[in-house]
Write a protein that holds these residues in place. Structure first.
Motif, mmCIF file in Angstrom:
data_model
loop_
_atom_site.group_PDB
_atom_site.id
_atom_site.type_symbol
_atom_site.label_atom_id
_atom_site.label_comp_id
_atom_site.label_asym_id
_atom_site.label_seq_id
_atom_site.Cartn_x
_atom_site.Cartn_y
_atom_site.Cartn_z
ATOM 1 N N PHE A 1 0.827 -1.210 0.000
ATOM 2 C CA PHE A 1 0.000 0.000 0.000
ATOM 3 C C PHE A 1 0.862 1.262 0.000
ATOM 4 N N ALA A 2 1.955 1.249 0.761
ATOM 5 C CA ALA A 2 2.856 2.414 0.765
ATOM 6 C C ALA A 2 3.473 2.605 -0.612
ATOM 7 N N GLY A 3 3.914 1.496 -1.229
ATOM 8 C CA GLY A 3 4.501 1.584 -2.562
ATOM 9 C C GLY A 3 3.490 1.998 -3.609
ATOM 10 N N THR B 1 10.301 -0.915 0.181
ATOM 11 C CA THR B 1 10.362 -2.375 0.215
ATOM 12 C C THR B 1 11.446 -2.852 -0.744
ATOM 13 N N GLN B 2 12.119 -3.923 -0.365
ATOM 14 C CA GLN B 2 13.126 -4.512 -1.253
ATOM 15 C C GLN B 2 12.615 -5.799 -1.906
ATOM 16 N N GLY C 1 1.737 6.678 6.706
ATOM 17 C CA GLY C 1 1.054 7.831 7.283
ATOM 18 C C GLY C 1 1.593 9.152 6.761
ATOM 19 N N VAL C 2 2.905 9.259 6.654
ATOM 20 C CA VAL C 2 3.515 10.488 6.140
ATOM 21 C C VAL C 2 3.113 10.731 4.696
ATOM 22 N N ILE C 3 3.155 9.681 3.871
ATOM 23 C CA ILE C 3 2.823 9.825 2.448
ATOM 24 C C ILE C 3 1.375 10.283 2.266
ATOM 25 N N VAL C 4 0.451 9.630 2.969
ATOM 26 C CA VAL C 4 -0.970 9.990 2.860
ATOM 27 C C VAL C 4 -1.202 11.412 3.358
#
Length: 347
Positions: free
Chosen positions: A68-70, A223-224, A294-297
């Motif tokens: 979701f972050a990616g 993520t890697q 959280g920061v991205i959103v």
């Protein structure tokens, strides 16, 4: 996350099936309405959410959070691509009823090229942990560059410049100066000629690679896992075509988008530096995926809100309303010149 070959094959087959269905739905050239664009945008977002929930159920919270972050990061960075797509469509004077086909094939080209970048990036990351320092420095530099461009308002007067690959194709392959429906090649006087339709598709696909130079390092900062990196990019890109028609008219209103993207890239750059130090044996705190998400959103929400507030009282520029109305009416005919003589592709 341990991904078997069977799961890779199943995932790629599923994406191909979705792409095929998308192609069949839009196989007839037509002007895309806001309703249609909104519906399919919602479908692709829902499919991405379902995929993330599947990761949560079968692989746990960590892979799902990374996905979701990616996905959100790639989606937000892809919005910046739309500015360039608008320039490309204008340069090649693509009729509105052909733009859907152009974007579909162009995005497919971009997805294939990004897969190559992802495979190369995964190999480098797995072999050399110090590469995170380079990725982090590059993202911070890109963030600073975005702020600089936003402050000087370079995007307002930007023009599309063809990349080397596109120039090489145009130079070596004879081309027509008119569109011939959705055909990529025609035969004239026994000579096979490329149409502007193929050129603009190549322009969309290859130009996206330039954006992948910052988006791929950015997602590797979250993520890697190559599987998550690929699927997040795939879902973000495949919904890009509908997003183009949905928010195309709103792009000029996102006046603070570059600032928001610069904050996100800078944040991920710092995260990469901390991760690289941790890998080198230095005891430093690492930024968790929930904090990153959280920061991205939050940054995207604040950027959108401040952009809309900033343009609320702005008067439209001369001719702006007329241009938007002309764009809404769509193109004409099936044998359309590609624009003014200086914009046409030489035969």
């Amino acid at each position: 996350m341990d991904v078997s070959l069977a799961l890779w094959v199943l995932t790629i087959a599923g994406l191909c099936a979705l792409i095929g269905a998308d192609f069949l739905v839009g196989r007839t050239p037509h002007d895309v309405s806001i309703r249609e664009a909104g519906l399919w945008t919602a479908v692709w977002v829902a499919l991405a959410a379902l995929f993330g929930l599947g990761l949560l159920l079968f692989s746990g919270g960590q892979p799902a959070g990374e996905f979701f972050a990616g996905y959100i990061t790639e989606k937000s960075l892809s919005v910046d691509n739309l500015f360039v797509f608008v320039l490309i469509m204008g340069k090649f004077a693509v009729p509105t009823h052909y733009q859907q086909r152009v974007l579909l094939v162009g995005v497919l080209i971009a997805l294939v090229l990004r897969a190559v970048f992802i495979a190369a990036g995964a190999t480098i990351v797995a072999s050399f942990s110090w590469v995170f320092f380079l990725f982090g420095a590059f993202l911070i530099w890109t963030a600073w560059k975005l702020v600089k461009e936003a402050r000087t308002e370079q995007q307002d007067d930007a023009e599309f410049e063809e990349n080397r690959l596109l120039k090489m194709v145009e130079k070596r392959v004879p081309a027509t100066d008119r569109y011939h429906g959705t055909r990529l090649f025609i035969t004239r006087n026994g000579k096979r000629l490329m149409t502007p339709m193929l050129v603009v598709m190549l322009a969309i696909g290859t130009t996206d690679v330039l954006f992948a130079m910052d988006s791929i390092p950015a997602i590797f900062g979250l993520t890697q896992d190559p599987y998550i990196v690929f699927t997040a990019n795939a879902f973000a890109l495949m919904g890009l075509r509908q997003l183009y028609f949905l928010i195309g008219g709103l792009l000029k209103k996102l006046v603070h988008l570059s600032y928001g993207l610069s904050v996100i890239l800078g944040f991920i750059g710092v995260k990469l530096f901390l991760h690289a130090l941790h890998e080198a044996g230095v005891h430093v705190p690492e930024i968790s995926i929930p904090v990153s998400l959280g920061v991205i959103v939050a940054v995207l929400a604040v950027t959108t809100a401040t952009s809309l507030l900033a343009v609320r009282g702005r008067q439209p520029e001369p001719g702006e309303d007329a241009q938007e109305a002309q764009g809404d009416r769509g193109g004409d005919g099936h044998d359309t010149p590609t624009g003014t003589p200086d914009q046409r592709i030489g035969a």
